[in-house]
Design an enzyme around this catalytic site. Structure first.
Site: not given
Ligand code: PBG
Length: 336
Positions: A204, A261
């Protein structure tokens, strides 16, 4: 001998593109409804669906409407949903205490969905960002200058057990703390949930493409401040080798599915992980990717449907077995 314009070519790749039936025969990648996971936002109360300005067609739903949406997705053949709670600001604090409330919103939502549509797989995030006043995915160090890894991991293990008790099929640690997959697996085993899977947000990145999501769950309050940078735990967008390392650690710690992601801007990473992993791979087409396509379409600059389909096909072609996408429902309808 008469002169001709014909090249003496043996190889003419265009032969295979001559007509639709030939093109159909040689199609390498197919997007199926079974590949789709729908992320859904849930709010408390009985209000009407709440608009999220930067995500056209996506709403925050109360639990009753969420259940209805889940029934429809199931009827369309979508195998799974990922639920995200939007909490009232007054339920948030520095420690994210509400995350361990056994009756917190997302757990009530899970119970309602699993009761109404038991065949639909339900996935929930394991991270503190919907619950913390500062919007970070974990609790802070004593000096309050960073997220405290080990203290956060202990809380995440408890959160995962609560979600398993509520009936989720997969818990999805999305926090990027070190060692959390092992800790969550251990906590699930100790509580007797050996059938609850882990979909690990293994790779991520610290991405600007999460912007609209943070508006959707209200975790953006501190955006722009030094504190809301997630750079000390989410990955540096410059790094590819590190993606393999993160993936391998999560596999060793007990992940069932590994995720990359964002998806679209990280197709090379999806492929790199695919080439180095034996587990199924998920990719998350995040909120900013969705917003980008919608914005350009609204300006008349891109064709919404064709870009939507192409963006998902590209993610699948890169190597994803399943895709979290806000387009899930409309693509499921289109594939019927
Ligand atoms: C939180 C989380 C995030 C997303 C999914 N879970 C955002 C972040 O890490 O700030 C993002 C998903 C999206 O942008 O569609 N842990």
């Amino acid at each position: 001998m008469a002169k001709t314009n014909k090249l003496e070519l043996i190889h003419r790749p265009r032969r295979l593109r001559r007509q639709p039936s030939r093109r159909a025969l040689v199609t390498e990648t197919v997007l199926r409804v079974e590949d789709l996971i729908a992320p859904l936002f849930v709010v408390d109360g009985k209000g009407r669906p709440e608009v999220i300005a930067s995500m056209p067609g996506v709403f925050r739903l109360n639990i009753a409407d969420l259940v209805k949406e889940c029934r429809e997705l199931h009827a369309l053949g979508v195998p799974a949903v990922a639920l995200f709670p939007k909490l009232d600001a007054k339920l948030k604090d520095e420690e994210g205490t509400e995350a361990l409330n056994p009756d917190t919103l997302v757990l009530r939502a899970v119970r309602a969905v699993k009761k109404a549509v038991p065949e639909l797989s339900v996935i929930t995030d394991v991270a503190l960002d919907p619950y913390t006043s500062h919007g970070h995915d974990g609790v802070l160090t004593e000096a309050k200058d960073d997220v405290d890894n080990d203290r956060t991991v202990i809380i995440l293990g408890k959160m995962a057990v609560l979600q398993a008790e509520a009936g989720v099929d997969f818990v999805a640690p999305s926090d990027m703390m070190d060692g959390r997959i092992g800790a969550v697996r251990k906590a699930l085993e100790a509580a007797g949930f050996s059938d609850t899977g882990i979909l690990a947000y293994s790779v991520k990145y610290n991405s600007a493409y999460y912007g609209p999501f943070r508006e959707a769950v209200g975790s953006a309050q501190a955006a722009g401040t030094r504190l809301l940078s997630k750079a000390t735990y989410q990955m540096n967008p410059a790094n590819r080798r590190e993606a393999v390392r993160e993936m391998q650690l999560d596999v060793a710690e007990g992940a069932d599915i590994v995720m990359v992601k964002p998806a679209g801007p990280y197709l090379d990473i999806i492929r790199e992980v695919r080439n180095n992993a034996r587990l199924p791979i998920a990719a998350y087409q995040v909120s900013g990717e969705y917003a980008q396509i919608h914005a350009a379409a609204k300006l008349g600059w891109l064709d919404l449907v064709r870009c939507r389909d192409e963006s998902l096909l590209a993610i699948k072609r890169a190597g994803a077995d399943m895709i979290l996408t806000y387009f899930a429902k409309e693509v499921a309808k289109a594939l019927r």
